[in-house]
Write a protein that holds these residues in place. Structure first.
Motif, mmCIF file in Angstrom:
data_model
loop_
_atom_site.group_PDB
_atom_site.id
_atom_site.type_symbol
_atom_site.label_atom_id
_atom_site.label_comp_id
_atom_site.label_asym_id
_atom_site.label_seq_id
_atom_site.Cartn_x
_atom_site.Cartn_y
_atom_site.Cartn_z
ATOM 1 N N SER A 157 27.039 19.996 -33.510
ATOM 2 C CA SER A 157 28.265 19.882 -32.723
ATOM 3 C C SER A 157 27.878 19.431 -31.326
ATOM 4 O O SER A 157 26.716 19.543 -30.917
ATOM 5 N N SER A 158 28.866 18.938 -30.574
ATOM 6 C CA SER A 158 28.627 18.628 -29.165
ATOM 7 C C SER A 158 28.998 19.804 -28.280
ATOM 8 O O SER A 158 28.858 19.738 -27.052
ATOM 9 N N SER A 159 29.461 20.900 -28.880
ATOM 10 C CA SER A 159 29.949 22.064 -28.131
ATOM 11 C C SER A 159 29.111 23.293 -28.446
ATOM 12 O O SER A 159 29.043 23.737 -29.599
ATOM 13 N N GLU B 110 29.887 26.243 -27.568
ATOM 14 C CA GLU B 110 30.848 27.285 -27.957
ATOM 15 C C GLU B 110 31.131 27.219 -29.454
ATOM 16 O O GLU B 110 31.159 28.242 -30.153
ATOM 17 N N LYS B 111 31.341 26.002 -29.978
ATOM 18 C CA LYS B 111 31.590 25.859 -31.412
ATOM 19 C C LYS B 111 30.361 26.231 -32.231
ATOM 20 O O LYS B 111 30.472 26.826 -33.303
ATOM 21 N N ASN C 134 22.959 20.919 -30.893
ATOM 22 C CA ASN C 134 23.919 20.221 -30.049
ATOM 23 C C ASN C 134 23.485 18.758 -29.983
ATOM 24 O O ASN C 134 22.430 18.442 -29.436
ATOM 25 N N LYS D 76 39.239 18.502 -31.043
ATOM 26 C CA LYS D 76 38.721 19.697 -30.385
ATOM 27 C C LYS D 76 38.752 20.918 -31.307
ATOM 28 O O LYS D 76 38.325 21.994 -30.908
#
Length: 338
Positions: free
Chosen positions: A191-193, A195-196, A210, A327
């Motif tokens: 993921s790029s997040s 948090e995710k 990431n 998102k």
């Protein structure tokens, strides 16, 4: 009844709410009152036109709906009014290998979908909802979850201790994570997040990457696997990620080619396909039999779908807009206000 229709190929703005007659089920069909439905990236593409076998206008969109049976056709057995049901993505693919007629039975594209107060399903391509799932949860299963099941179990022949690579945290990848962990596999997710990625770890992800921090994420996959690579990758990106995915699959492994999130261009063949004897398998959702297998396994392991956000039926277009921002974590759901 109220229904939404995609009327042109002008994008999300092409979706209009209309009033149409409640459909009447044929002898082999059931009429379902919609309780919840969910979106897939395909649904956004359909509003823009150019999606194979999905160029019918106007069309009631969305393939994934859950609801209560209202009436049944004269030859229907196994379903009665009051049953909670979901329909298979392909209303003409019950089992075995799909044919051209089956490919032209995709809900919300080739035939009318579920974004309406009532919708029609073929009885033999419908599945009862396990008691432990809500309508909203069940509405996420026909496309994304069945796709992940098809790729991992039916094609990938998932075994305990296999290592699976999952790209991103959309519906297919998160279902892939949950299925793989339930069946004993190791998982790597990107993921790029951050948090995710943390949320993915709470669902059991063994390793996270990431891809903004590590743009050469395929190298990180090889480090994690001690240079061996993964058994199967759920390749949802398409041309933009295919070469990287292929380079981190172990010899005789599988690239499950599922999505086109990076664009509609065809992926260029990677030399690793040849040198590592890879199997490149196109995955286009699955059969009713696969959906039944999926729901049974989910019930056995009490797997709950991950719902990112829910919108009321009257705000269905807002749900599309949210989905388009990419998102979300898991699924975007629309629920009836009734």
């Amino acid at each position: 009844m109220r229904a939404y229709q995609v009327t042109t190929a002008d994008g999300i703005d092409a979706i209009q709410q209309v009033e149409i007659d409640i459909p009447t089920p044929a002898a082999d069909e059931i009429l379902v009152k919609m309780k919840a439905c969910s979106l897939n990236y395909r649904d956004i593409l359909i509003t823009m036109g150019g999606y194979v076998r999905n160029d019918i206008r106007p069309i009631i969109p969305l393939s994934d709906g859950a609801g209560e049976v209202v009436s049944v056709g004269s030859s229907v057995v196994g379903f009665t009014p009051g049953d909670r049901v979901i329909g298979n993505f392909f209303q003409g693919w019950k089992e075995g290998k799909i044919n051209d007629a089956g490919l032209n039975s995709a809900m919300g594209g080739s035939i009318n979908g579920v974004l309406a107060d009532y919708f029609i399903l073929k009885a033999d391509c419908s599945v009862k909802i396990p008691d432990y799932l809500s309508y909203a949860e069940a509405a996420t299963l026909p496309c994304a979850a069945t796709t992940a099941w098809h790729a991992l179990v039916c094609v990938g022949e998932l075994k305990p201790d296999d290592t699976i690579l999952l790209l991103g945290t959309g519906g297919v990848s998160i279902f892939g994570l949950q299925i793989a962990k339930a069946l004993g596999a190791k998982t790597i997710i990107t993921s790029s997040s951050d948090e995710k990625l943390e949320r993915a770890r709470t669902l059991g992800a063994d390793h996270t990457i990431n891809y903004k921090t590590h743009p050469n994420w395929e190298e990180e996959v090889l480090k994690i696997t001690n240079g061996e690579g993964v058994n199967n990758v759920l390749e949802v990106g398409g041309a933009g990620t295919f070469e990287k995915s292929s380079s981190c699959v172990k010899p005789n492994g599988t690239v499950s080619l599922i999505g086109i999130l990076t664009g509609l261009e065809s992926p260029s063949m990677s030399l690793m396909t040849i040198f590592n004897l890879l199997r490149i398998q196109g995955i286009y959702v699955g059969s009713t039999e696969m959906l039944e297998q999926l729901t049974s396994t989910m019930e056995a392991h009490q797997i709950h779908p991950q719902i990112d956000i829910t919108f009321p039926f009257s705000q269905a277009v807002d749900a599309y807009q949210w989905m388009a921002q990419a998102k979300h974590f898991g699924k975007v759901v629309i629920e009836s206000e009734d």
